[in-house]
Design a protein around this motif. Structure first.
Motif, PDB file in Angstrom:
ATOM      1  N   SER A 198     -13.597 -43.695  19.576  1.00  0.00           N
ATOM      2  CA  SER A 198     -14.064 -44.330  18.350  1.00  0.00           C
ATOM      3  C   SER A 198     -14.611 -45.727  18.645  1.00  0.00           C
ATOM      4  CB  SER A 198     -12.918 -44.434  17.354  1.00  0.00           C
ATOM      5  OG  SER A 198     -13.259 -45.300  16.304  1.00  0.00           O
ATOM      6  N   ARG A 199     -15.873 -45.968  18.276  1.00  0.00           N
ATOM      7  CA  ARG A 199     -16.501 -47.265  18.512  1.00  0.00           C
ATOM      8  C   ARG A 199     -15.771 -48.361  17.726  1.00  0.00           C
ATOM      9  NH1 ARG A 199     -21.193 -50.466  16.553  1.00  0.00           N
ATOM     10  NH2 ARG A 199     -22.003 -51.502  18.413  1.00  0.00           N
ATOM     11  N   ARG A 209     -12.601 -49.331  19.491  1.00  0.00           N
ATOM     12  CA  ARG A 209     -12.867 -50.147  20.689  1.00  0.00           C
ATOM     13  C   ARG A 209     -13.174 -51.592  20.302  1.00  0.00           C
ATOM     14  NH1 ARG A 209     -15.899 -45.425  22.334  1.00  0.00           N
ATOM     15  NH2 ARG A 209     -17.806 -46.468  21.654  1.00  0.00           N
ATOM     16  N   GLU A 247     -19.852 -52.535  24.029  1.00  0.00           N
ATOM     17  CA  GLU A 247     -20.352 -52.251  22.691  1.00  0.00           C
ATOM     18  C   GLU A 247     -21.526 -53.133  22.278  1.00  0.00           C
ATOM     19  OE1 GLU A 247     -19.378 -49.611  21.156  1.00  0.00           O
ATOM     20  OE2 GLU A 247     -17.947 -49.279  22.765  1.00  0.00           O
TER      21      GLU A 247
END
Length: 105
Positions: free
Chosen positions: A26-27, A30, A64
């Motif tokens: 899951s972004r 993170r 990210e």
């Protein structure tokens, strides 16, 4: 492999001091982990928390965000150049230098 496994991107891994750690898929999770690590590192003077958390949080966020990734990459390139120059400048150690202490008499 099932068809459902093709929908998920491969798990991202972070390598720290030669050890690999798998990050959540899951972004959002993170990003939350990175922010919590940085915030905890800012409070590093408190027990349990530590200033070591800031670079780990930045490392997590660098996967990210391009801005953080760019700075991380510049740091890695600078560090590797520095290490290479240090190795080139480091004098070669002589093969078994023999030292003699002469007695005064």
């Amino acid at each position: 492999m099932s068809a459902a496994s093709h929908n998920h991107p491969p798990a991202r891994k972070i390598s720290v001091f030669g050890r690999e750690f798998t990050m959540p898929r899951s972004r959002g999770l993170r990003i939350a982990i990175g922010v919590v690590l940085i915030f905890g590192g800012i409070l590093g003077f408190l027990p349990i928390l530590g200033f070591w958390m800031v670079p780990i949080g930045l490392l997590v966020l660098s996967y990210e965000f391009a801005v953080v990734r760019r700075h991380r990459r510049r740091l890695v390139v600078w560090w590797e150049r520095r290490r290479r120059l240090y190795r080139l400048r480091k004098p070669a150690s002589p093969a078994k230098a023999s030292f003699r202490l002469d007695s005064p008499g």
